[in-house]
Design a protein around this motif. Sequence first.
Motif, PDB file in Angstrom:
ATOM      1  N   ASP B 218       0.798  -1.208   0.000  1.00  0.00           N
ATOM      2  CA  ASP B 218       0.000   0.000   0.000  1.00  0.00           C
ATOM      3  C   ASP B 218       0.838   1.268   0.000  1.00  0.00           C
ATOM      4  N   ASP B 219       2.066   1.172   0.407  1.00  0.00           N
ATOM      5  CA  ASP B 219       2.940   2.352   0.404  1.00  0.00           C
ATOM      6  C   ASP B 219       3.686   2.390  -0.908  1.00  0.00           C
ATOM      7  N   VAL B 222       7.499   1.396  -1.508  1.00  0.00           N
ATOM      8  CA  VAL B 222       7.987   0.011  -1.453  1.00  0.00           C
ATOM      9  C   VAL B 222       7.038  -0.973  -2.112  1.00  0.00           C
ATOM     10  N   ILE B 225       8.733  -3.235  -5.007  1.00  0.00           N
ATOM     11  CA  ILE B 225       9.666  -4.282  -4.602  1.00  0.00           C
ATOM     12  C   ILE B 225       8.947  -5.339  -3.784  1.00  0.00           C
ATOM     13  N   ARG B 275      16.661 -11.452   3.444  1.00  0.00           N
ATOM     14  CA  ARG B 275      17.202 -10.430   4.325  1.00  0.00           C
ATOM     15  C   ARG B 275      16.600  -9.075   4.003  1.00  0.00           C
ATOM     16  N   GLU B 276      16.474  -8.820   2.752  1.00  0.00           N
ATOM     17  CA  GLU B 276      15.903  -7.554   2.317  1.00  0.00           C
ATOM     18  C   GLU B 276      14.493  -7.373   2.867  1.00  0.00           C
ATOM     19  N   ILE B 279      14.320  -7.780   7.063  1.00  0.00           N
ATOM     20  CA  ILE B 279      14.996  -6.791   7.896  1.00  0.00           C
ATOM     21  C   ILE B 279      14.958  -5.391   7.298  1.00  0.00           C
ATOM     22  N   ARG B 280      15.376  -5.283   6.037  1.00  0.00           N
ATOM     23  CA  ARG B 280      15.630  -3.942   5.539  1.00  0.00           C
ATOM     24  C   ARG B 280      14.406  -3.195   5.057  1.00  0.00           C
ATOM     25  N   VAL B 281      13.344  -3.913   4.730  1.00  0.00           N
ATOM     26  CA  VAL B 281      12.188  -3.210   4.186  1.00  0.00           C
ATOM     27  C   VAL B 281      10.954  -3.311   5.072  1.00  0.00           C
ATOM     28  N   ASN B 282      10.735  -4.478   5.674  1.00  0.00           N
ATOM     29  CA  ASN B 282       9.438  -4.691   6.312  1.00  0.00           C
ATOM     30  C   ASN B 282       9.464  -5.011   7.798  1.00  0.00           C
ATOM     31  N   MET B 283      10.589  -4.788   8.431  1.00  0.00           N
ATOM     32  CA  MET B 283      10.656  -5.121   9.854  1.00  0.00           C
ATOM     33  C   MET B 283       9.590  -4.366  10.644  1.00  0.00           C
ATOM     34  N   GLU B 284       9.446  -3.097  10.339  1.00  0.00           N
ATOM     35  CA  GLU B 284       8.471  -2.287  11.072  1.00  0.00           C
ATOM     36  C   GLU B 284       7.052  -2.742  10.780  1.00  0.00           C
ATOM     37  N   GLU B 288       4.202  -4.000  13.304  1.00  0.00           N
ATOM     38  CA  GLU B 288       2.891  -3.360  13.377  1.00  0.00           C
ATOM     39  C   GLU B 288       1.759  -4.364  13.167  1.00  0.00           C
TER      40      GLU B 288
END
Lengths: 371, 427
Positions: B218-219, B222, B225, B275-276, B279-284, B288
Amino acid sequence: MLSPPTTCYLLLLQAHRSQRGFFEFPNHGSPQAKGDKTNGSDFGYVGIDAILEQMRRKAMKQGFEFNIMVVGQSGLGKSTLMNTLFKSKVSRKSVQPNPEERIPKTIEIKSISHDIEEKGVRMKLTVIDTPGFGDQINNENCWQPIMKFINDQYEAYLQEEINIDRKKRIPDSRVHCCIYFIPPTGHCLRPLDVEFMRRLSKVVNIVPVIAKADTLTLEERDYFKQTIREELRANGIDVYPQKEFDEDAEDRMINDKIREMIPFAVVGSDQEYQVNGKRILGRKTKWGTIEVENIAHCEFAYLRDLLIRTHMQNIKDITGSIHYETYRVRRLNESNGHFTPHPSDHPLWRNLCNCYPMQMFWFFFFKLPTK
Amino acid sequence: AAEMRIAKMEGEGARAVPLAGHVGFDSMPDQLVNKSVNHGFCFNILCVGETGLGKSTLMDTLFNTKFEGEPTQHNQPGVTLKSNTYELQESNVRLKLTVVNTVGFGDQINKEDSYKSIVEFIDAQFEAYLQEELKIKRTLHSYHDTRIHACLYFIAPTGHSLKSLDLVTMKKLDSKVNIIPIIAKSDAISKSELAKFKIKITSELVSNGVQIYQFPTDDESVAEINSTMNSHLPFAVVGSTEEVKIGNKMVKARQYPWGTVQVENENHCDFVKLREMLIRVNMEDLREQTHTRHYELYRRCKLEEMGFKDTDPDSKPFSLQETYEAKRNEFMGELQKKEEEMRQMFVQRVKEKEAELKEAEKELHEKFDRLKKLHQDEKKKLEEKKKSLDDELNTFKQKKTAAELLQNQAQQAGGSTTLKRDKERKK
């Protein structure tokens, strides 16, 4: 001859910011997170710090809420100051021009919300006006409706929070900050000021300001401020930033500097004038133009920086994690009137009722209509 | 004092207002981020998979560190969950990472209950948070959140299809946690087999209604990807903490006689993608979703289970009152019952003790009586004996007196004769 505390404060703040890394230049991001992501050349780099960017993205998407209340007698320039702070017509008067400009016979609480946006950051700003405060002949208990309003917001939040089926984001109407306008008498606080601030500082963040400070000379101003600070201290009034909520030594250092400067002496204006070839906000008088954003003239810029540019999040945090929690504890305890001691805190109860459903009953008792 | 009237004016929604200059609240995201940096972050990963699928190695590879000293012991019956928390730091970000491993998953002969301990563990973390949230005096701000944010499900690289254990477990977990399925040790499968395997797995998941975690689209920054990556699920990964020299660089790889599998080479495996995304894109977002979806569901179910309901606004005061009264009475009733039970028990115990004591007293009396009688008998016997002894003594005395008398008489009469006799004897 006293010189105004000038750039040292701002510089300190700048240094502090870059130390903490939150006033880095826009799009600082994490270079590797943006750059070579896929082909293993970033050896050793995991990418944990990319979470900062993720949080930023999320915050930008969700937007922010900020609720600010202005309290003070009529004619102290509250509306103007709000408009100056947010560089737009956000005050109630601007939205609902009242041709008669009557002073209400009783205190009214009027809140109005605005959606504002700056560089992609959206904010829902709610300005809560309190016309009629301090305007009556007998001002006894004039803080009560304001107290009630503030507590009602806490109550509304609490009610939503304990719903079974609750919203993803609980709408936050809690008053984050209350600006209290002190008339520029130059002497000391009036009993009304002391009484109000004493009571309200316990439930909300109070930021006192000296209104219409252009009627005071610098010496008068400094003397006035000193007197006010002493009176606040003598009456045990903790205004924002409260000493007890400083998180660490760094915080304390910054906040101590602020505490030595409050209350800020402000002048508001929404008129622009030409000064030295630039258009700036100011008040034009026969003896000169007072530049609102010039720290040599008044402390508006410090107030704006504190409220908006550096401490806004902190103000909200203190409201949420301290004032609201205090209200919640009191409220939950109230409804447990018959039962003592409080089960969640008393070890005896814990042993007695092993199954926590007993524990949780307590928290639903308070859904009773308030007495 | 004058009467206070509060007129709250609801703005007709909020109005959009243009700004005539720079206000400065665009620093809010920075302020927020700064606060989070000071506070630190926490992230909790659950690794579910059979023994030997390289779960620990993958964690080490993902976070570029060696987490555990010794390999886990596999001597427990049933499935146990082992949780370890580590403090990692990268530039100014401090992360409290918790890695939970399922030990013994898939080892049992009967795997029917394998998923249970996992579900219990996940629920326990929700429960702990719920309890903290419902405390009167709570410290949510400094609470160490242990709720599982991501569940990496390790699929064995059979190349064929999902095992029924996998389907059952994932089905049980999909409403409780964000599931990211991965094909473990994927260097065991050839590229063509892998493609078929992925398709098979995806279709099996779909046909069984298993909801795996979808990277959010939705954002717009990102969305692209994430949606690309969604189509690559499940990720085929290879883990390794060993370094091999390729060209003039040291890379993480697994070395075989026939070649070297490079972990971070996207042609070799999907490790980098994992990893991408993780960790780097969707950890938050993972954090949530856990909080706003999975936890909320748990909380709602738990509260409803216990009989709590949100009342509709019309009947608000009354039904709440009723619920309150009913619950309160129930509680008081239980309390009274307990109290009564305790009192009964107490009374009973007292009675028993009393009876016991009475019994003992009786016994003592009896004993005393017996002893007394014994004593009396003894005494009597002794007295009789004494009497007979006395009699004997008397008799003896009489005899003695009589004998002495006789002797005296005899002496007087023939006293000389005895002398004579004595003299004769002496001769």
